[in-house]
Design a protein around this motif. Sequence first.
Motif, PDB file in Angstrom:
ATOM      1  N   ARG A 314      30.032   1.604  16.713  1.00 12.52           N
ATOM      2  CA  ARG A 314      29.909   1.874  18.145  1.00 12.52           C
ATOM      3  C   ARG A 314      31.120   1.361  18.914  1.00 12.52           C
ATOM      4  O   ARG A 314      31.654   2.064  19.782  1.00 12.52           O
ATOM      5  CB  ARG A 314      28.638   1.223  18.677  1.00 12.52           C
ATOM      6  N   LYS A 315      31.581   0.147  18.603  1.00 13.95           N
ATOM      7  CA  LYS A 315      32.738  -0.412  19.311  1.00 13.95           C
ATOM      8  C   LYS A 315      33.985   0.431  19.048  1.00 13.95           C
ATOM      9  O   LYS A 315      34.759   0.710  19.971  1.00 13.95           O
ATOM     10  CB  LYS A 315      32.970  -1.865  18.867  1.00 13.95           C
ATOM     11  N   ILE A 316      34.140   0.850  17.808  1.00 15.02           N
ATOM     12  CA  ILE A 316      35.310   1.660  17.469  1.00 15.02           C
ATOM     13  C   ILE A 316      35.248   3.002  18.187  1.00 15.02           C
ATOM     14  O   ILE A 316      36.224   3.450  18.806  1.00 15.02           O
ATOM     15  CB  ILE A 316      35.390   1.867  15.945  1.00 15.02           C
ATOM     16  N   ASP A 317      34.097   3.649  18.136  1.00 15.29           N
ATOM     17  CA  ASP A 317      33.963   4.978  18.738  1.00 15.29           C
ATOM     18  C   ASP A 317      34.159   4.946  20.256  1.00 15.29           C
ATOM     19  O   ASP A 317      34.641   5.911  20.847  1.00 15.29           O
ATOM     20  CB  ASP A 317      32.590   5.565  18.419  1.00 15.29           C
ATOM     21  N   ASN A 318      33.763   3.840  20.894  1.00 15.82           N
ATOM     22  CA  ASN A 318      33.818   3.746  22.354  1.00 15.82           C
ATOM     23  C   ASN A 318      35.151   3.232  22.881  1.00 15.82           C
ATOM     24  O   ASN A 318      35.323   3.096  24.098  1.00 15.82           O
ATOM     25  CB  ASN A 318      32.692   2.846  22.866  1.00 15.82           C
ATOM     26  N   GLY A 319      36.096   2.927  22.013  1.00 12.36           N
ATOM     27  CA  GLY A 319      37.411   2.500  22.473  1.00 12.36           C
ATOM     28  C   GLY A 319      38.130   3.628  23.213  1.00 12.36           C
ATOM     29  O   GLY A 319      37.814   4.810  23.048  1.00 12.36           O
ATOM     30  N   ARG A 320      39.087   3.263  24.041  1.00 10.22           N
ATOM     31  CA  ARG A 320      39.912   4.255  24.740  1.00 10.22           C
ATOM     32  C   ARG A 320      41.218   4.415  23.969  1.00 10.22           C
ATOM     33  O   ARG A 320      41.994   3.463  23.839  1.00 10.22           O
ATOM     34  CB  ARG A 320      40.163   3.835  26.184  1.00 10.22           C
ATOM     35  N   TYR A 321      41.422   5.596  23.455  1.00  8.59           N
ATOM     36  CA  TYR A 321      42.528   5.828  22.529  1.00  8.59           C
ATOM     37  C   TYR A 321      43.698   6.525  23.207  1.00  8.59           C
ATOM     38  O   TYR A 321      43.551   7.188  24.235  1.00  8.59           O
ATOM     39  CB  TYR A 321      42.033   6.629  21.314  1.00  8.59           C
ATOM     40  N   SER A 322      44.858   6.361  22.610  1.00  5.37           N
ATOM     41  CA  SER A 322      46.062   6.992  23.137  1.00  5.37           C
ATOM     42  C   SER A 322      45.934   8.510  23.040  1.00  5.37           C
ATOM     43  O   SER A 322      45.028   9.042  22.390  1.00  5.37           O
ATOM     44  CB  SER A 322      47.284   6.521  22.348  1.00  5.37           C
ATOM     45  N   MET A 323      46.860   9.186  23.678  1.00  7.08           N
ATOM     46  CA  MET A 323      46.829  10.649  23.641  1.00  7.08           C
ATOM     47  C   MET A 323      47.182  11.135  22.234  1.00  7.08           C
ATOM     48  O   MET A 323      47.674  10.398  21.392  1.00  7.08           O
ATOM     49  CB  MET A 323      47.802  11.231  24.664  1.00  7.08           C
ATOM     50  N   GLY A 324      46.935  12.413  22.023  1.00  7.22           N
ATOM     51  CA  GLY A 324      47.424  13.054  20.819  1.00  7.22           C
ATOM     52  C   GLY A 324      48.838  13.566  21.033  1.00  7.22           C
ATOM     53  O   GLY A 324      49.367  13.556  22.155  1.00  7.22           O
ATOM     54  N   LEU A 325      49.434  14.051  19.950  1.00  5.74           N
ATOM     55  CA  LEU A 325      50.809  14.547  20.013  1.00  5.74           C
ATOM     56  C   LEU A 325      50.884  15.922  19.368  1.00  5.74           C
ATOM     57  O   LEU A 325      50.408  16.128  18.243  1.00  5.74           O
ATOM     58  CB  LEU A 325      51.760  13.593  19.279  1.00  5.74           C
ATOM     59  N   PHE A 326      51.483  16.847  20.091  1.00  7.96           N
ATOM     60  CA  PHE A 326      51.849  18.141  19.519  1.00  7.96           C
ATOM     61  C   PHE A 326      53.356  18.099  19.314  1.00  7.96           C
ATOM     62  O   PHE A 326      54.114  17.876  20.271  1.00  7.96           O
ATOM     63  CB  PHE A 326      51.469  19.282  20.461  1.00  7.96           C
ATOM     64  N   VAL A 327      53.794  18.286  18.080  1.00  8.07           N
ATOM     65  CA  VAL A 327      55.228  18.197  17.775  1.00  8.07           C
ATOM     66  C   VAL A 327      55.668  19.482  17.077  1.00  8.07           C
ATOM     67  O   VAL A 327      55.072  19.894  16.071  1.00  8.07           O
ATOM     68  CB  VAL A 327      55.553  16.987  16.874  1.00  8.07           C
ATOM     69  N   TRP A 328      56.694  20.092  17.628  1.00  3.39           N
ATOM     70  CA  TRP A 328      57.290  21.265  17.000  1.00  3.39           C
ATOM     71  C   TRP A 328      58.686  20.881  16.515  1.00  3.39           C
ATOM     72  O   TRP A 328      59.553  20.497  17.299  1.00  3.39           O
ATOM     73  CB  TRP A 328      57.359  22.425  17.994  1.00  3.39           C
ATOM     74  N   TYR A 329      58.887  20.966  15.213  1.00  3.05           N
ATOM     75  CA  TYR A 329      60.187  20.726  14.593  1.00  3.05           C
ATOM     76  C   TYR A 329      60.846  22.080  14.387  1.00  3.05           C
ATOM     77  O   TYR A 329      60.235  23.002  13.823  1.00  3.05           O
ATOM     78  CB  TYR A 329      60.022  20.032  13.237  1.00  3.05           C
ATOM     79  N   PHE A 330      62.082  22.222  14.828  1.00  2.00           N
ATOM     80  CA  PHE A 330      62.729  23.514  14.661  1.00  2.00           C
ATOM     81  C   PHE A 330      64.236  23.358  14.525  1.00  2.00           C
ATOM     82  O   PHE A 330      64.847  22.411  15.033  1.00  2.00           O
ATOM     83  CB  PHE A 330      62.388  24.473  15.814  1.00  2.00           C
ATOM     84  N   GLY A 331      64.806  24.283  13.789  1.00  2.00           N
ATOM     85  CA  GLY A 331      66.254  24.353  13.626  1.00  2.00           C
ATOM     86  C   GLY A 331      66.773  25.661  14.166  1.00  2.00           C
ATOM     87  O   GLY A 331      66.094  26.700  14.073  1.00  2.00           O
ATOM     88  N   THR A 332      67.970  25.627  14.734  1.00  2.00           N
ATOM     89  CA  THR A 332      68.578  26.834  15.302  1.00  2.00           C
ATOM     90  C   THR A 332      69.882  27.152  14.587  1.00  2.00           C
ATOM     91  O   THR A 332      70.566  26.252  14.084  1.00  2.00           O
ATOM     92  CB  THR A 332      68.859  26.657  16.811  1.00  2.00           C
ATOM     93  N   ASN A 333      70.230  28.441  14.573  1.00  2.00           N
ATOM     94  CA  ASN A 333      71.477  28.859  13.925  1.00  2.00           C
ATOM     95  C   ASN A 333      72.645  28.865  14.902  1.00  2.00           C
ATOM     96  O   ASN A 333      73.690  29.459  14.631  1.00  2.00           O
ATOM     97  CB  ASN A 333      71.316  30.227  13.271  1.00  2.00           C
ATOM     98  N   ARG A 334      72.459  28.219  16.030  1.00  2.00           N
ATOM     99  CA  ARG A 334      73.544  27.972  16.974  1.00  2.00           C
ATOM    100  C   ARG A 334      73.364  26.558  17.509  1.00  2.00           C
ATOM    101  O   ARG A 334      72.332  25.918  17.281  1.00  2.00           O
ATOM    102  CB  ARG A 334      73.535  28.967  18.134  1.00  2.00           C
ATOM    103  N   GLN A 335      74.371  26.061  18.213  1.00  2.00           N
ATOM    104  CA  GLN A 335      74.307  24.717  18.786  1.00  2.00           C
ATOM    105  C   GLN A 335      74.166  24.792  20.306  1.00  2.00           C
ATOM    106  O   GLN A 335      74.586  25.768  20.936  1.00  2.00           O
ATOM    107  CB  GLN A 335      75.558  23.920  18.407  1.00  2.00           C
ATOM    108  N   TYR A 336      73.564  23.731  20.853  1.00  2.00           N
ATOM    109  CA  TYR A 336      73.358  23.609  22.301  1.00  2.00           C
ATOM    110  C   TYR A 336      74.025  22.310  22.774  1.00  2.00           C
ATOM    111  O   TYR A 336      73.372  21.295  22.974  1.00  2.00           O
ATOM    112  CB  TYR A 336      71.864  23.597  22.629  1.00  2.00           C
ATOM    113  N   PRO A 337      75.349  22.340  22.928  1.00  2.00           N
ATOM    114  CA  PRO A 337      76.100  21.105  23.203  1.00  2.00           C
ATOM    115  C   PRO A 337      75.763  20.444  24.532  1.00  2.00           C
ATOM    116  O   PRO A 337      76.067  19.259  24.715  1.00  2.00           O
ATOM    117  CB  PRO A 337      77.564  21.567  23.167  1.00  2.00           C
TER     118      PRO A 337
END
Length: 512
Positions: A314-337
């Motif tokens: 119960r104590k664990i379930d009722n804790g206030r937890y940090s947000m979740g994270l959506f992470v997109w990893y991507f590579g491009t065939n050009r550069q963005y200097p």
Amino acid sequence: MNAFRATDDRFAHATPADKRPKAVVIGSGFGGLAAAIRLSCKGYAVSIYEKLDAPGGRAYVHRQDGFTFDAGPTIITAPFLLEELWALCGQRMQDDVDLRLMTPFYRIRFADGTSFDYSGDEEAMSAQIAKFSPADVPGYKRLMAAAERCRVLGFVEMGAVAFDKFKDLLAALPSFMRMNAWRSLHSLVAKHIKHPKLRMVMSFHTLLIGGNPFSVTCAYALIHSLEKNWGVHSAMGGTGSIVTGLAKLLAGRQVPIHYNAAVTRIRVEDGRARGIELENGEYVEADIVVSNADAAWTYRKLIAPEHRRHWTDRKIDNGRYSMGLFVWYFGTNRQYPDVPHHMMLLGDRYKELLTDIFKHKKLADDFSLYLYRPTATDPSMAPEGCDSFYVLSPVPHLDGDTDWPTMAETYRQRIAQALSDSVLPGLQDHVVSSKVSTPQDFQDRLWSFKGAGFGLEPLLLQSAWFRPHNRSEDVAGLYMVGASTHPGAGVPGVLMSAKALETVVPHANSFA
């Protein structure tokens, strides 16, 4: 073959003549690696058991299509905490890890296209503030004085204190009072800074450790001072190169890391941790067990309820937890200097968006983003002429009703469009490598409770003595390190948790 596995198998088991007490570490994140180094230096025969196929935990490295993607932490402050670990092993970090100071630390871009370059240089910062509100320059200096006070009181004096006993909390109360720790970080910023955009600039930092700036204690203003005193660094080769360096230190001390070795149970007998059970059925006996796994997951999933009087379901379930994270990893065939190493892209809504994420657990139509372009500093992290990125969006953890398996691609496309419309023109035509991680992945792959990115949210009453202790309140011989125990998330906090561990773990000689 996994490169780490090839070296570790030489030390798969302690020799029969090894009479040292045995310490088992669950997980090879920064906290677990640091704890293993410190325990080995205290005379323990240490072994690490890691669920994944390589070290790092949240700092795992994805390699795909010639691109290198750091999975998690990318911002290195207080590098002396890493240097200490090399020094304990009689070596120099500089021989294994090349850290580069970022200038600026971050670029914060607002929805209207204006931007703020955040750095540790007071003169440059004053000039940036004056672009938006010259009247706020004196307030910035007052805020930084408050941040320095929080660093000394909260980080230097309390960071490595394990808060093992109630008297530790009582001893710290005067410092909490001096920091006005009952106030939120945003309220502290608002006391000194009036311009709304500058309030965002000076308060977003706690999102990097899982906290809503409108809720977390203002003690975390110390982050400003940490950055000003020691800078923001990035490692050549990515954060993974630091993990590789730590694993090399452990190999030199004959500390094995067992990969693909998920721990499914901490065996408790007579109220004491006696060892761990692995997914494959193997039992590993130990004199002490140190969990670098998520603390809530450790108590809820690895320890039977009859052994938990404090950290009940119960104590664990009722804790206030940090947000979740959506992470997109991507590579491009050009550069963005024009895109720097670290960039924050803030949306039109600030407090309202955070309320949706933290309180309502609602996936909003808008978002704010952290964009990481390591190839701005290290071109080797992508094929020639290409760029490596990840973009992170704070989202609700799994208490929300988002169905990530069906929603992930739609959400990724929305982020891609937003980036294409702002700082990465034509992005969709240039993506040649792509990988997504959601809160569901945090739960399923990293065993993070509720898919939260950083464990319990760092609220005042979920910090210090109120956070899961470095020495378990429930089970003798069980210890905690990492983001979800004291002092909290972020690379400095996680490394400090291993220092706090040292103050409560018995010396190896005590087992003789």
